[in-house]
Design an enzyme around this catalytic site. Structure first.
Site, PDB file in Angstrom:
ATOM      1  N   THR A  35     -40.471  62.108   1.217  1.00 23.46           N
ATOM      2  CA  THR A  35     -39.416  61.082   1.283  1.00 23.46           C
ATOM      3  C   THR A  35     -38.045  61.742   1.247  1.00 23.46           C
ATOM      4  O   THR A  35     -37.080  61.210   1.799  1.00 23.46           O
ATOM      5  CB  THR A  35     -39.555  60.047   0.143  1.00 23.46           C
ATOM      6  N   HIS A  86     -26.164  23.419  -5.146  1.00 27.41           N
ATOM      7  CA  HIS A  86     -25.750  22.054  -5.470  1.00 27.41           C
ATOM      8  C   HIS A  86     -24.349  21.997  -6.076  1.00 27.41           C
ATOM      9  O   HIS A  86     -24.025  22.758  -6.990  1.00 27.41           O
ATOM     10  CB  HIS A  86     -26.745  21.429  -6.449  1.00 27.41           C
ATOM     11  N   LYS A 117     -38.109  56.308   1.939  1.00 34.60           N
ATOM     12  CA  LYS A 117     -36.962  56.407   1.019  1.00 34.60           C
ATOM     13  C   LYS A 117     -36.170  55.111   1.115  1.00 34.60           C
ATOM     14  O   LYS A 117     -35.883  54.615   2.204  1.00 34.60           O
ATOM     15  CB  LYS A 117     -36.093  57.599   1.419  1.00 34.60           C
TER      16      LYS A 117
HETATM   17  O1  URC Z   1     -31.312  18.592   2.107  1.00 33.69           O
HETATM   18  C1  URC Z   1     -32.058  18.484   1.112  1.00 33.69           C
HETATM   19  N1  URC Z   1     -33.373  18.773   1.221  1.00 33.69           N
HETATM   20  C2  URC Z   1     -34.233  18.673   0.173  1.00 33.69           C
HETATM   21  O2  URC Z   1     -35.455  18.961   0.313  1.00 33.69           O
HETATM   22  C3  URC Z   1     -33.688  18.260  -1.050  1.00 33.69           C
HETATM   23  N2  URC Z   1     -34.220  18.051  -2.283  1.00 33.69           N
HETATM   24  C4  URC Z   1     -33.217  17.657  -3.100  1.00 33.69           C
HETATM   25  O3  URC Z   1     -33.342  17.407  -4.326  1.00 33.69           O
HETATM   26  N3  URC Z   1     -32.043  17.603  -2.422  1.00 33.69           N
HETATM   27  C5  URC Z   1     -32.315  17.971  -1.143  1.00 33.69           C
HETATM   28  N4  URC Z   1     -31.523  18.090  -0.057  1.00 33.69           N
END
Ligand code: URC
Length: 295
Positions: A58, A254, A13
């Site tokens: 379950t 990013h 479950k």
């Molecule tokens: O710390 C990073 N590792 C990566 O493998 C990577 N690739 C990327 O585009 N930026 C980063 N930064």
């Protein structure tokens, strides 16, 4: 005539949610768990012949999640609960050869009021979810893998990324000063039970934080998420002596330097993104130890 094989089958479950309160006079302890059960059992006849004889439904497994939670009469850790539940299934049902229990714990934390801990008031603190995956089989083999997920971490400097391969497809500039942000998933497999699962969890989490954040004001640029991840895993192996294998997944979230219209990037404004993101993952073990997979 067609012939078939059934190399794998199990049933359980998923996402059974429960709250458990232990009352110590006026001081209450509270956890909220999301429990997933899965059992291996000699139930080939259900798949092959439609015969459910001996099957632990379950629904029964779901009910047992609550029964075992009630039986834990003393405040217990997520690991102790998962072990008790796994052992219950294997010891109760003759056809069950192995129980696999995965539990997540929400970060309810006792509230401090005027510097004092509140008796029965809790707040969700942070984003990280504590996890455990326990397996227990008829031979008595117990494996405990503790962990966390959704631990969101960010630092505004002392991270860089330089020296990587450049070719006609490469646009990314090198940098020795960038934002590093991630939502960490980590699991660590125990070779043996620690003296205290809560203390081991706290030590592991602190190890992750210390390595990710680095030494603060003292400048030490971390060269990649990969290098930081390895440092984080080493900290757990160093600080949790009974851990033997560490899995880490770290999305690289990013923050892209922004050039506002009519101006340029001045280490100040970034485009915040969640997708696409980098994805860095590794298992780090003590030498000679077989790696565990994520769960
Ligand atoms: O710390 C990073 N590792 C990566 O493998 C990577 N690739 C990327 O585009 N930026 C980063 N930064």
């Amino acid at each position: 005539m067609a012939t078939y094989a059934l190399p794998l089958h199990h049933h359980g479950k998923s996402k059974v949610r429960l709250g458990r309160v232990w009352r110590d006079g006026t001081v209450h302890h509270m956890v909220e768990w999301n429990v997933n059960t899965m059992i291996d059992s000699d139930m080939e006849h259900a798949f092959l012949n439609g015969d459910n004889t001996g099957m632990t439904a379950t629904d029964t497994q779901k009910n047992t999640v609550y029964v075992v939670a009630q039986r834990m009469s003393q405040k217990c850790t997520i690991e102790q609960y998962a072990i008790a539940l796994a052992q219950h299934f294997v010891r109760t049902y003759p056809l069950v050869s192995k129980a696999k229990i995965y539990v997540e714990q929400k970060p309810w934390t006792r509230v401090q009021q005027s510097g004092l801990p509140h008796d029965h008031g809790f707040a969700l603190q942070g984003t990280e979810v504590r996890t455990v995956y326990v397996t227990y089989d008829k031979a008595g083999t117990l494996d405990v893998t503790a962990g966390l997920k959704d631990l969101s971490l960010l630092k505004t400097t002392q991270s860089g990324y330089e020296g990587f391969l450049r070719d006609q497809y490469t646009l990314l500039p090198e940098t020795n000063d960038r934002i590093m942000a991630s939502t960490v998933t980590c699991t660590w497999k125990y070779a043996a039970a620690p003296a205290c699962y809560d203390a081991a969890y706290a030590a592991a989490k602190q190890g992750l934080l210390d390595a990710f954040l680095g030494p603060g004001a003292r400048r030490r640029v971390q060269p990649s998420v990969q290098y930081t991840l390895y440092d984080m895993a080493k900290n757990i192996l160093d600080r949790v002596p009974t851990s033997e294998s560490i899995f880490l997944n770290m999305p690289n979230l990013h923050f892209i330097p922004c050039n506002p219209v009519g101006s340029s990037f001045n280490n100040d404004v970034y485009v915040a993104t969640s997708e696409p993101h980098g994805n860095i993952e590794a298992v780090i073990t003590r030498k000679g130890i077989a790696p565990h997979c994520k769960l």
